[in-house]
Design an enzyme around this catalytic site. Structure first.
Site, PDB file in Angstrom:
ATOM      1  N   CYS A   8      34.901  42.750  35.623  1.00 49.58           N
ATOM      2  CA  CYS A   8      35.406  41.479  36.171  1.00 49.58           C
ATOM      3  C   CYS A   8      36.880  41.661  36.523  1.00 49.58           C
ATOM      4  CB  CYS A   8      35.166  40.327  35.199  1.00 49.58           C
ATOM      5  SG  CYS A   8      36.039  40.470  33.632  1.00 49.58           S
ATOM      6  N   ASN A  11      38.921  41.629  32.654  1.00 52.57           N
ATOM      7  CA  ASN A  11      38.291  42.294  31.491  1.00 52.57           C
ATOM      8  C   ASN A  11      38.715  41.648  30.163  1.00 52.57           C
ATOM      9  OD1 ASN A  11      38.304  45.549  29.858  1.00 52.57           O
ATOM     10  ND2 ASN A  11      36.562  44.244  30.206  1.00 52.57           N
ATOM     11  N   CYS A  13      37.493  37.968  29.795  1.00 49.03           N
ATOM     12  CA  CYS A  13      36.566  36.825  29.652  1.00 49.03           C
ATOM     13  C   CYS A  13      35.111  37.237  29.901  1.00 49.03           C
ATOM     14  CB  CYS A  13      36.926  35.697  30.617  1.00 49.03           C
ATOM     15  SG  CYS A  13      38.582  35.017  30.416  1.00 49.03           S
ATOM     16  N   ARG A  14      34.743  37.461  31.171  1.00 49.42           N
ATOM     17  CA  ARG A  14      33.327  37.627  31.530  1.00 49.42           C
ATOM     18  C   ARG A  14      32.755  38.997  31.203  1.00 49.42           C
ATOM     19  NH1 ARG A  14      34.139  36.184  37.593  1.00 49.42           N
ATOM     20  NH2 ARG A  14      36.058  37.265  37.019  1.00 49.42           N
ATOM     21  N   SER A  15      33.449  40.075  31.609  1.00 47.16           N
ATOM     22  CA  SER A  15      32.820  41.396  31.406  1.00 47.16           C
ATOM     23  C   SER A  15      32.744  41.799  29.928  1.00 47.16           C
ATOM     24  CB  SER A  15      33.464  42.485  32.274  1.00 47.16           C
ATOM     25  OG  SER A  15      34.818  42.682  31.979  1.00 47.16           O
ATOM     26  N   ASP A 115      34.470  32.149  37.097  1.00 47.70           N
ATOM     27  CA  ASP A 115      35.471  32.666  36.162  1.00 47.70           C
ATOM     28  C   ASP A 115      35.947  31.571  35.209  1.00 47.70           C
ATOM     29  OD1 ASP A 115      37.525  33.942  34.881  1.00 47.70           O
ATOM     30  OD2 ASP A 115      38.228  34.954  36.698  1.00 47.70           O
TER      31      ASP A 115
END
Ligand code: 4NP
Length: 143
Positions: A8, A11, A13-15, A115
């Protein structure tokens, strides 16, 4: 063992959420899973507290020492599958790969994962990430 990298923007939050949800779902540890950023903005910073709270709420084990790391050229060689969390991440990955590794690059799910850095909605992220990881796990292990 297939090596999978979720990517993401930051690196944080999401990934990393996808990394540890995937490790949680992959009970027999049949995959090697890591995560990276397309930017250097959060380099060295820990996982966002919003994502850490989700791990705690849903009892997902994670590495408290995980810090943001940008994707490198060698990562394109190392990983079998490089999964961008949204369409911009995929565009950036294709640009970095410069045509050499396009077959390894994929979008996490249709429409991408919004996001939470901007939406603040880590629950939405969690539900999309869990659904997407379950589908990827079936797809990768089924191949
Ligand atoms: P992520 O979220 O890409 O899901 O880790 C973000 C984290 C940090 C920033 C943007 C998005 N930032 O602008 O620093």
């Amino acid at each position: 063992m297939k090596k999978v990298c979720f990517v993401c923007l930051g690196n944080i939050c999401r990934s990393p959420m996808a990394e540890f949800v995937m490790k949680h779902l992959d009970k027999k540890q049949e995959l090697w899973v890591e995560s990276r950023a397309t930017s250097t903005w959060e380099h060295g910073n820990p996982i966002h507290l919003g994502t850490q709270k989700i791990f705690q709420k849903y009892a997902i084990a994670y590495d408290k020492g995980k810090v943001s790391q940008s994707i490198s050229q060698s990562d394109f060689g190392t990983f079998d599958l490089i999964i961008g969390m949204d369409e911009q991440n995929v565009r950036d990955l294709r640009m970095f790969s410069n045509g050499r590794y396009d077959d390894k690059i994929a979008l996490f799910c249709d429409g991408g994962v919004p996001d939470p850095w901007y939406t603040g909605d880590f629950e939405e992220t969690y539900h999309l990430v869990t659904t997407g990881c379950a589908q990827w796990l079936n797809k990768i292990l089924g191949e």
